[in-house]
Design a protein around this motif. Structure first.
Motif, short mmCIF file in Angstrom:
data_model
loop_
_atom_site.label_atom_id
_atom_site.label_comp_id
_atom_site.label_asym_id
_atom_site.label_seq_id
_atom_site.Cartn_x
_atom_site.Cartn_y
_atom_site.Cartn_z
N THR A 121 12.74 1.24 -2.19
CA THR A 121 11.40 1.07 -1.62
C THR A 121 11.27 -0.29 -0.97
OG1 THR A 121 10.41 2.54 -3.26
CG2 THR A 121 8.94 1.00 -2.15
N LEU A 122 11.76 -1.35 -1.62
CA LEU A 122 11.68 -2.69 -1.06
C LEU A 122 12.47 -2.78 0.26
CD1 LEU A 122 10.83 -5.65 -1.26
CD2 LEU A 122 12.88 -6.07 -2.67
N ARG A 123 13.67 -2.23 0.28
CA ARG A 123 14.48 -2.27 1.52
C ARG A 123 13.78 -1.52 2.65
NH1 ARG A 123 19.46 -4.27 0.92
NH2 ARG A 123 20.44 -4.31 -1.16
N THR A 124 13.26 -0.34 2.33
CA THR A 124 12.61 0.47 3.36
C THR A 124 11.34 -0.21 3.86
OG1 THR A 124 13.47 2.43 2.25
CG2 THR A 124 11.78 2.77 3.92
N MET B 288 10.78 -3.39 4.06
CA MET B 288 11.18 -4.46 4.97
C MET B 288 11.67 -3.89 6.30
SD MET B 288 10.56 -7.30 3.53
CE MET B 288 10.02 -7.77 1.88
N ALA B 289 12.42 -2.79 6.22
CA ALA B 289 12.99 -2.20 7.44
C ALA B 289 11.92 -1.61 8.35
CB ALA B 289 14.00 -1.11 7.06
N THR B 290 10.79 -1.19 7.79
CA THR B 290 9.72 -0.60 8.60
C THR B 290 8.69 -1.64 9.04
OG1 THR B 290 8.48 -0.04 6.60
CG2 THR B 290 9.93 1.65 7.52
N GLY B 291 9.01 -2.91 8.86
CA GLY B 291 8.08 -3.96 9.28
C GLY B 291 6.86 -4.07 8.42
N LEU B 292 7.04 -3.86 7.09
CA LEU B 292 5.96 -3.95 6.10
C LEU B 292 4.89 -2.88 6.31
CD1 LEU B 292 5.49 -7.86 6.15
CD2 LEU B 292 7.19 -6.49 4.93
N ASN B 293 5.31 -1.72 6.79
CA ASN B 293 4.38 -0.62 7.06
C ASN B 293 4.43 0.36 5.90
OD1 ASN B 293 3.31 1.92 8.03
ND2 ASN B 293 3.43 1.07 10.10
N ARG B 294 3.33 0.41 5.10
CA ARG B 294 3.28 1.26 3.92
C ARG B 294 3.40 2.74 4.26
NH1 ARG B 294 -1.53 1.30 3.10
NH2 ARG B 294 -1.63 2.28 1.02
N LYS B 295 2.68 3.16 5.32
CA LYS B 295 2.68 4.58 5.68
C LYS B 295 4.08 5.01 6.16
CE LYS B 295 -2.24 4.98 6.78
NZ LYS B 295 -3.23 5.33 7.84
N ALA B 296 4.69 4.17 7.01
CA ALA B 296 6.03 4.50 7.50
C ALA B 296 7.05 4.54 6.36
CB ALA B 296 6.48 3.49 8.56
N THR B 297 6.89 3.61 5.41
CA THR B 297 7.77 3.61 4.24
C THR B 297 7.60 4.89 3.44
OG1 THR B 297 7.62 1.20 4.11
CG2 THR B 297 8.40 2.35 2.15
N GLY B 298 6.34 5.31 3.25
CA GLY B 298 6.07 6.54 2.52
C GLY B 298 6.67 7.76 3.20
N ARG B 299 6.57 7.79 4.55
CA ARG B 299 7.13 8.94 5.28
C ARG B 299 8.65 8.99 5.11
NH1 ARG B 299 3.15 7.52 9.14
NH2 ARG B 299 4.68 6.28 10.30
N ARG B 300 9.29 7.84 5.19
CA ARG B 300 10.76 7.82 5.05
C ARG B 300 11.20 8.26 3.66
NH1 ARG B 300 13.86 2.78 7.93
NH2 ARG B 300 12.93 2.95 10.02
N LEU B 301 10.43 7.85 2.67
CA LEU B 301 10.81 8.16 1.29
C LEU B 301 10.16 9.43 0.77
CD1 LEU B 301 10.71 4.57 -0.26
CD2 LEU B 301 12.66 5.81 0.69
N TYR C 221 2.18 1.12 -5.58
CA TYR C 221 2.50 1.01 -6.99
C TYR C 221 3.90 0.43 -7.19
CZ TYR C 221 4.01 2.57 -11.62
OH TYR C 221 4.55 2.62 -12.89
N ARG C 222 4.85 0.96 -6.41
CA ARG C 222 6.23 0.48 -6.57
C ARG C 222 6.36 -0.99 -6.17
NH1 ARG C 222 10.01 5.43 -4.15
NH2 ARG C 222 9.45 7.00 -5.75
N LEU C 223 5.66 -1.39 -5.11
CA LEU C 223 5.75 -2.79 -4.68
C LEU C 223 5.15 -3.73 -5.73
CD1 LEU C 223 4.89 -2.46 -0.87
CD2 LEU C 223 7.14 -2.84 -1.91
N ARG C 224 4.11 -3.27 -6.42
CA ARG C 224 3.55 -4.09 -7.50
C ARG C 224 4.57 -4.22 -8.63
NH1 ARG C 224 -1.24 -1.27 -6.21
NH2 ARG C 224 -0.94 0.21 -7.95
#
Length: 416
Positions: free
Chosen positions: A351-354, A356-369, A378-381
């Protein structure tokens, strides 16, 4: 009498009131002189040949071909294997001299055309059957000559290329080691530049190499040949290369202003031509510093691979911060230790890598994962709680990026 002997009996083409077709070629010496003059004026690169070559090799070979043509007309037969030996030898010599094979084939065709016109200029309607027979014979003879010339020429070219490749690889090894360069220059004839672009190249695996239905080694070798051909086109065969199916080292001369250099655009063109997304790092160096520059270029390539940079060309200036931050030593180990607690929580590290790779975009990170953005929060906390990284601040985000980079390099070195 066997069939080969029967093929050689005297059975000339007869035209124009009983004269042999070969008689219309006239005086052999005069016709040879006319043909050589025609070649010199109309067939390139004959125009560029020195006069002694035109008087010697070209004249003598033209005479042999004329004798072969006259025998063809007099015996109604195509050239025999012994007669083709001289043709093969001449073709091999022309290949080594760099005379284009197209020029050779044109010269033979033009010579036969001129001779044919001398013959048919005297025919009448009554000679039609013999003219047809002569034309068929001419076409069969040209077919034999074209096949002989082309095969001999290509075989010699392959031999020349093999010799050059051996010399180039020997020179490449000498440049990479820094020893014996002067002696090899005299031996191989390969010019050593005053400076080079030292390029470390990565050739990635293709999806087809993992297809169980095909031979992976064949796919890999074909991939390598495409890359080598594209490199030769880009640098006019001036570069030296030591490559395997996974990559290697290139040395590109850089001491002349008008010669091609490796650039990002050139590498992109090579990638497009070969159908392989290439990654490369470049270190310029004088010739005596090639061994050191080669080590630096491959160290940079390890860095670029470790931090998952996209395909392309990189120099030290492109990854200077990453390079400095990830030098081996206690500092790098300390940086990597920042995210060490996540080793037992792979979903948090991913989650942390993704993120950072998405430019700190929560929604884009969620879509990838494939999870809800709230799950990402929750995971970032949890990442912050385990690592003491505050991802809500610029300092915390910078520390996280550096820690991930250091961790990548530590694991990349360990895998190597």
């Amino acid at each position: 009498m066997n069939s080969s002997a029967m093929d050689r009996i005297y059975d000339p083409l007869i035209i124009a009131d009983g004269r042999t077709a070969s008689s219309f070629l006239g005086n052999a010496d005069e016709l040879v002189s006319q043909l050589v003059s025609y070649f010199a004026e109309n067939v390139m690169p004959c125009q560029a040949l020195p006069s002694e070559a035109m008087r010697g090799d070209v004249t003598e070979f033209t005479r042999r071909c004329l004798m072969l043509a006259m025998e063809m007309l007099d015996r109604r037969t195509t050239p025999s294997e012994p007669q083709l030996v001289a043709l093969r030898a001449a073709s091999a010599q022309h290949a080594r001299e760099g005379v284009p094979v197209g020029t050779l084939l044109r010269a033979y065709a033009e010579g036969f055309r001129i001779g044919f016109e001398l013959v048919i200029g005297q025919v009448t309607a009554a000679d039609l059957a013999e003219v047809v027979a002569g034309t068929r014979l001419l076409l069969r003879t040209l077919e034999v000559i074209n096949a002989t010339v082309t095969s001999a020429y290509l075989e010699e070219q392959r031999q020349v290329a093999k010799e050059h490749q051996t010399g180039a690889q020997t020179m490449m090894s000498a440049l990479l080691s820094g020893h014996g360069i002067g002696a090899l220059t005299r031996q191989t004839g390969i010019r050593v530049a005053e400076s080079y672009q030292v390029v470390a190249l990565m050739i990635p695996e293709l999806p087809e190499e993992h297809d169980p239905r095909v031979d992976a080694q064949v796919v890999a070798r074909r991939k390598l040949r495409r890359v080598q051909a594209a490199l030769a086109d880009a640098f006019a065969s001036r570069s030296l290369a030591l490559l395997s199916t996974t990559g290697g080292t290139l040395l590109i001369p850089s001491d002349e202003p008008d010669t091609a250099r490796m650039t990002g655009d050139i590498l992109a063109t090579i990638s497009a031509t070969s159908g392989v997304e290439l990654t490369a790092t470049l270190v310029p160096a004088p010739t005596d510093q090639i061994p050191k520059a080669t080590e630096e270029a491959h160290e940079l390539l390890d860095l670029v691979r470790g931090i998952a940079k996209p395909a392309g060309l990189y120099e030290l200036s492109d990854v200077a911060i990453e390079y400095q931050l990830t030098r081996p030593g206690p500092a790098r180990e300390h940086l990597a230790d920042v995210i060490a607690p996540l080793a037992t929580h792979p979903e948090l590290l991913e989650t942390l890598r993704t993120y950072m790779a998405t430019g700190l975009n929560r929604k884009a990170t969620g879509r990838r994962l494939h999870v809800h953005p709230n799950t990402i929060d929750y995971r970032l906390r949890r990442v912050g709680g385990l690592t003491d990284l505050d991802l809500t601040t610029a300092e915390g985000i910078l520390r996280a990026r550096i820690a991930l980079l250091a961790d990548d390099m530590v694991h990349a070195r360990g895998a190597a």
